[in-house]
Enzyme design. Structure first.
Site: not given
Ligand code: SPD
Length: 281
Positions: A63-64, A88, A157-160, A139-140
């Site tokens: 991913y990274q 992270d 690089d966001s979460s969901d 805040d982005g």
């Molecule tokens: N469904 C999970 C998606 C997570 C994406 N972000 C990951 C962050 C890692 N640096």
């Protein structure tokens, strides 16, 4: 926690991804989300935000590396990069492998993710040690609103899109990001899964299509994300995105495990239904 961590979510009903845990290293409800770091039995350390796996040491490199090297090598000479999210530090670690980069700004809303990572995820947070990195806790959307033609590349690089990551999937955020990019700038956004979220992928691609001259959707494997893969949505006002614009230097390639020039190109080859999904967006 002993036993098994199971990821379930309304975002992907009917599926659970389970990972065997050895112990809980960190657990805290921050001002924004629940943060947990686990030692897993077979997959190294694992970061979980609001119950959703963000990374395991086992496969985080896929991913990274893809989220970073795809836009940075599509660009002929990136010097100034902005990371939105990415608390992270793993994305920073990858950017720091590029000698031509002069400035690495990171805008993360949740300071507690950074401090948890610095303490419990050294393999990721080593990215913060690079002297070119400046941390902005903000805040982005508000941060990009204040930038004009500043960056060569913006990496999201966001979460969901549930919780603090939600605003990073809105049109407003992408409009401001487009203005924050230099003329030939590139944006690369965590693009979810076309299996699990076809509507979300289409919405994101549709916005990028309207705002940028070129757009493209890359996908690759992440075994410890539900669905086993994820995508990146990219946009640029002038640059070709689907292949590297220059040779990958040997000293960079030797530090990578997943990304190569061939993988870059191959990641844009999509199954027929996904190709149609992107085309019809
Ligand atoms: N469904 C999970 C998606 C997570 C994406 N972000 C990951 C962050 C890692 N640096």
């Amino acid at each position: 926690m002993n036993g098994w961590f199971s990821e379930t979510s309304d975002m992907w009903p009917g599926i659970a991804l389970s990972i065997e845990i050895e112990k809980t290293l960190f657990s805290k409800k921050s001002g924004f989300q629940q943060i947990d770091v686990y030692e897993t039995k077979n997959h190294g350390r694992m970061l979980v935000l609001d119950g959703i796996i963000q990374l395991t040491y086992f496969d985080e490199f896929t991913y990274q590396e893809m989220l970073v090297h795809t836009p940075l090598f599509a660009h002929p000479c990136p010097e100034k990069v902005l990371v939105i999210g990415g608390g992270d530090g793993g994305v920073l670690r990858e950017i720091a492998k590029h000698d031509n980069i002069r400035v690495i700004d990171i805008c993360e809303i949740d300071e507690d993710v950074i401090s948890a990572s610095k303490k419990f995820l050294p393999k990721m947070s080593c990215g913060f040690k690079d002297p070119r990195v400046t941390i902005h806790i903000a805040d982005g959307t508000q941060f990009v609103q204040q930038q004009e033609k500043e960056y060569d590349v913006i990496i999201v690089d966001s979460s969901d899109p549930i919780g603090p990551g939600e605003i990073l999937f809105e049109q407003n955020f992408y409009e401001h990001s487009q203005k924050a990019l230099k003329k030939n700038g590139i944006i690369a956004i965590q693009g979810e899964s076309f299996f699990l979220h076809p509507d979300m992928v289409q919405k994101m691609v549709n916005i990028i299509k309207q705002l940028f001259k070129n757009h493209a959707y890359s996908n690759f494997l992440v075994p410890t994300f539900t669905g086993g893969h994820i995508g990146i949505c990219l946009g640029s006002n002038g640059l070709e995105l689907k292949k590297p614009s220059r040779q990958i230097p040997k000293n960079v390639q030797d530090q990578l495990k997943y990304y190569t020039a061939k993988v870059h190109e191959a990641s844009f080859v999509l199954p027929y239904f996904a190709e149609k999904l992107i085309k019809d967006a």
